[in-house]
Design a protein around this motif. Structure first.
Motif, mmCIF file in Angstrom:
data_model
loop_
_atom_site.group_PDB
_atom_site.id
_atom_site.type_symbol
_atom_site.label_atom_id
_atom_site.label_comp_id
_atom_site.label_asym_id
_atom_site.label_seq_id
_atom_site.Cartn_x
_atom_site.Cartn_y
_atom_site.Cartn_z
ATOM 1 N N CYS A 187 -10.736 12.154 34.733
ATOM 2 C CA CYS A 187 -10.855 11.447 36.000
ATOM 3 C C CYS A 187 -10.591 10.187 36.265
ATOM 4 O O CYS A 187 -11.565 9.663 37.477
ATOM 5 C CB CYS A 187 -12.011 11.837 36.216
ATOM 6 N N LYS A 188 -10.778 9.247 34.736
ATOM 7 C CA LYS A 188 -11.147 7.919 35.334
ATOM 8 C C LYS A 188 -11.654 7.174 35.122
ATOM 9 O O LYS A 188 -12.346 6.323 36.074
ATOM 10 C CB LYS A 188 -9.683 6.571 35.987
ATOM 11 N N HIS A 189 -13.257 7.867 35.466
ATOM 12 C CA HIS A 189 -14.237 7.328 35.673
ATOM 13 C C HIS A 189 -15.226 6.838 34.128
ATOM 14 O O HIS A 189 -14.567 6.912 32.949
ATOM 15 C CB HIS A 189 -16.069 8.642 36.259
ATOM 16 N N GLY A 190 -16.131 6.044 34.373
ATOM 17 C CA GLY A 190 -16.578 4.961 33.320
ATOM 18 C C GLY A 190 -17.797 5.852 33.137
ATOM 19 O O GLY A 190 -17.882 6.859 33.289
ATOM 20 N N ALA A 191 -18.679 4.729 31.950
ATOM 21 C CA ALA A 191 -19.546 5.582 31.030
ATOM 22 C C ALA A 191 -20.368 5.617 31.814
ATOM 23 O O ALA A 191 -21.306 6.824 31.094
ATOM 24 C CB ALA A 191 -19.527 4.581 30.031
ATOM 25 N N ASP A 192 -20.803 5.328 32.873
ATOM 26 C CA ASP A 192 -21.956 5.652 33.788
ATOM 27 C C ASP A 192 -22.139 6.798 34.040
ATOM 28 O O ASP A 192 -23.169 7.675 34.709
ATOM 29 C CB ASP A 192 -22.152 4.735 34.894
ATOM 30 N N ASP A 193 -21.077 7.550 33.986
ATOM 31 C CA ASP A 193 -21.026 9.165 34.692
ATOM 32 C C ASP A 193 -20.605 10.294 33.817
ATOM 33 O O ASP A 193 -20.091 11.124 33.755
ATOM 34 C CB ASP A 193 -19.495 8.792 35.206
ATOM 35 N N PHE A 194 -20.759 9.154 32.301
ATOM 36 C CA PHE A 194 -21.021 10.485 31.103
ATOM 37 C C PHE A 194 -23.075 10.472 30.738
ATOM 38 O O PHE A 194 -23.606 9.901 30.624
ATOM 39 C CB PHE A 194 -20.628 10.190 29.717
ATOM 40 N N GLU A 195 -23.397 11.962 30.453
ATOM 41 C CA GLU A 195 -24.082 12.646 29.963
ATOM 42 C C GLU A 195 -24.746 13.138 28.471
ATOM 43 O O GLU A 195 -23.377 13.952 27.967
ATOM 44 C CB GLU A 195 -24.664 13.461 30.752
ATOM 45 N N GLU A 196 -25.362 12.571 27.608
ATOM 46 C CA GLU A 196 -25.431 13.341 26.740
ATOM 47 C C GLU A 196 -25.356 15.014 26.092
ATOM 48 O O GLU A 196 -26.884 15.272 27.000
ATOM 49 C CB GLU A 196 -26.069 11.524 25.016
ATOM 50 N N ALA A 209 -19.926 1.571 25.642
ATOM 51 C CA ALA A 209 -20.012 1.008 27.419
ATOM 52 C C ALA A 209 -18.888 1.044 28.493
ATOM 53 O O ALA A 209 -18.790 1.075 28.972
ATOM 54 C CB ALA A 209 -21.321 -0.601 27.226
ATOM 55 N N ASP A 210 -17.831 0.403 27.709
ATOM 56 C CA ASP A 210 -16.488 0.352 28.392
ATOM 57 C C ASP A 210 -15.448 1.525 28.416
ATOM 58 O O ASP A 210 -14.343 1.175 28.504
ATOM 59 C CB ASP A 210 -16.073 -1.083 28.455
ATOM 60 N N PHE A 211 -16.040 2.718 28.129
ATOM 61 C CA PHE A 211 -15.414 3.954 27.513
ATOM 62 C C PHE A 211 -14.947 3.788 28.986
ATOM 63 O O PHE A 211 -15.853 4.579 29.868
ATOM 64 C CB PHE A 211 -16.158 4.984 27.258
ATOM 65 N N ILE A 212 -13.880 4.984 29.496
ATOM 66 C CA ILE A 212 -12.757 5.080 30.787
ATOM 67 C C ILE A 212 -12.346 6.964 30.275
ATOM 68 O O ILE A 212 -11.874 6.708 29.515
ATOM 69 C CB ILE A 212 -11.886 4.385 31.533
ATOM 70 N N CYS A 213 -13.201 7.392 31.267
ATOM 71 C CA CYS A 213 -12.356 8.522 31.275
ATOM 72 C C CYS A 213 -10.982 9.547 31.014
ATOM 73 O O CYS A 213 -10.778 8.711 32.283
ATOM 74 C CB CYS A 213 -13.130 10.015 31.895
ATOM 75 N N ILE A 246 -17.887 14.300 35.830
ATOM 76 C CA ILE A 246 -17.180 14.629 36.580
ATOM 77 C C ILE A 246 -16.453 15.890 37.337
ATOM 78 O O ILE A 246 -15.751 16.347 37.476
ATOM 79 C CB ILE A 246 -16.243 12.883 37.955
ATOM 80 N N CYS A 247 -15.434 15.166 35.823
ATOM 81 C CA CYS A 247 -14.658 15.947 35.020
ATOM 82 C C CYS A 247 -14.521 17.546 34.480
ATOM 83 O O CYS A 247 -14.219 18.031 33.622
ATOM 84 C CB CYS A 247 -13.054 15.508 35.052
ATOM 85 N N ASN A 248 -15.885 17.048 33.373
ATOM 86 C CA ASN A 248 -16.358 17.980 31.866
ATOM 87 C C ASN A 248 -15.318 17.641 30.719
ATOM 88 O O ASN A 248 -15.711 18.289 29.828
ATOM 89 C CB ASN A 248 -16.474 19.345 32.135
ATOM 90 N N TYR A 249 -14.757 16.053 30.794
ATOM 91 C CA TYR A 249 -14.217 15.712 29.533
ATOM 92 C C TYR A 249 -15.101 15.616 28.558
ATOM 93 O O TYR A 249 -16.831 15.156 29.262
ATOM 94 C CB TYR A 249 -13.182 14.783 29.782
ATOM 95 N N VAL A 250 -15.347 15.495 27.306
ATOM 96 C CA VAL A 250 -16.428 15.984 26.576
ATOM 97 C C VAL A 250 -16.210 14.210 25.236
ATOM 98 O O VAL A 250 -14.695 14.656 24.372
ATOM 99 C CB VAL A 250 -16.746 16.786 25.491
ATOM 100 N N TYR A 251 -16.588 13.050 24.914
ATOM 101 C CA TYR A 251 -16.610 12.421 24.346
ATOM 102 C C TYR A 251 -17.273 12.769 23.704
ATOM 103 O O TYR A 251 -18.856 13.028 22.600
ATOM 104 C CB TYR A 251 -16.542 11.393 24.690
ATOM 105 N N GLY A 287 -14.959 -4.810 43.798
ATOM 106 C CA GLY A 287 -15.183 -4.955 42.038
ATOM 107 C C GLY A 287 -14.478 -3.156 41.774
ATOM 108 O O GLY A 287 -13.170 -3.331 41.541
ATOM 109 N N SER A 288 -15.143 -2.166 41.211
ATOM 110 C CA SER A 288 -14.769 -1.394 40.786
ATOM 111 C C SER A 288 -13.881 -0.390 41.929
ATOM 112 O O SER A 288 -12.593 0.331 41.484
ATOM 113 C CB SER A 288 -15.729 -0.145 40.052
ATOM 114 N N HIS A 289 -14.228 -0.805 43.006
ATOM 115 C CA HIS A 289 -13.256 0.184 43.994
ATOM 116 C C HIS A 289 -13.090 -1.024 45.230
ATOM 117 O O HIS A 289 -13.249 -1.680 45.634
ATOM 118 C CB HIS A 289 -14.789 1.194 45.248
ATOM 119 N N MET A 290 -12.386 -0.159 46.430
ATOM 120 C CA MET A 290 -11.105 -0.990 47.075
ATOM 121 C C MET A 290 -12.382 -0.189 48.284
ATOM 122 O O MET A 290 -11.719 0.665 48.742
ATOM 123 C CB MET A 290 -10.240 -0.994 47.035
#
Length: 219
Positions: free
Chosen positions: A208-217, A201-205, A189-194, A130-133
């Motif tokens: 570092c290319k990680h998805g919304a699940d790896d973001f915290e408010e 829900a489909d946001f990609i950093c 993962i990388c501290n990028y701030v949105y 899926g998201s990974h090989m």
């Protein structure tokens, strides 16, 4: 029916390492940061690595069938993660500006600094998850570089990663043009701030290319 008893953040309790995975695109060398590599069998001697399909390195492994795993140590600097994890090999030469050109027998470069061992793999099997090989590979070469302890994901968060929204160079990493009243969502993962009213829900950093699940408010 969705299982409401799943707290995905609990999976961060698993013990992950951090590694530089090196690959090659013709005459251009490449590398990325991964956190999933392990020995799976001793006879034959095989390892596995899981690589995000959005990473350029994933495509290169699928095409060439070879890679190197460089095991990072606790003395790894944030600049290593920025070099190999926060930019894409599609756009830049990850090794540009380095003072070394060390190569293993398979012809791939490896990182000789801030690592304690290097493992070369030749893909025997691959699985689309899926998201990974997931790549299962025969070990073709393996040697120690130093006696420094390996870095874990938790050690990275506790001792290497700078505070939210700031890179190792001191620059901020956030969306430009958001209103002062906007909420802030920080990539773990990388501290990028949105910045915005909500995180898609489909946001990609973009870093570092990680998805919304790896973001915290951020409150």
């Amino acid at each position: 029916m969705a299982n409401t008893n799943i707290d995905a953040s609990a999976l961060f309790k698993l013990s992950y390492g951090l590694f530089v995975l090196t690959t090659r695109d013709g005459s251009k060398d490449n590398g990325c940061i991964i956190n999933t590599a392990m020995q799976v069998t001793s006879s034959p001697l095989r390892i596995s690595v899981a690589v995000n399909r959005l990473n350029y390195s994933c495509k290169l492994i699928e095409e060439t069938g070879i890679f190197n795993v460089c095991v990072l140590t606790q003395n790894a600097s944030m600049s290593v993660f920025e070099r190999f994890g926060f930019q894409s090999g599609k756009d830049v030469d990850k090794f540009d500006g380095t003072s070394y050109d060390n190569r293993t027998e398979n012809g791939l470069r490896y990182v000789p600094e801030q690592v304690n061992c290097v493992i070369s793999g030749k893909v025997a099997q691959s699985y689309d998850l899926g998201s990974h090989m997931l790549f299962i590979a025969d070990v073709t070469e393996c040697f120690s570089v130093s006696g420094e302890p390996s870095v874990t994901y938790q050690y990275y968060f506790d001792h290497i990663k700078p505070k939210a929204g700031v890179t190792a160079s001191g620059s901020t990493t956030s969306v430009v043009g958001a209103s002062a009243a906007s909420k802030k969502f920080v990539c773990s993962i990388c501290n990028y701030v949105y910045e915005g009213d909500s995180l898609p829900a489909d946001f990609i950093c973009p870093i570092c290319k990680h998805g919304a699940d790896d973001f915290e408010e951020q409150f």
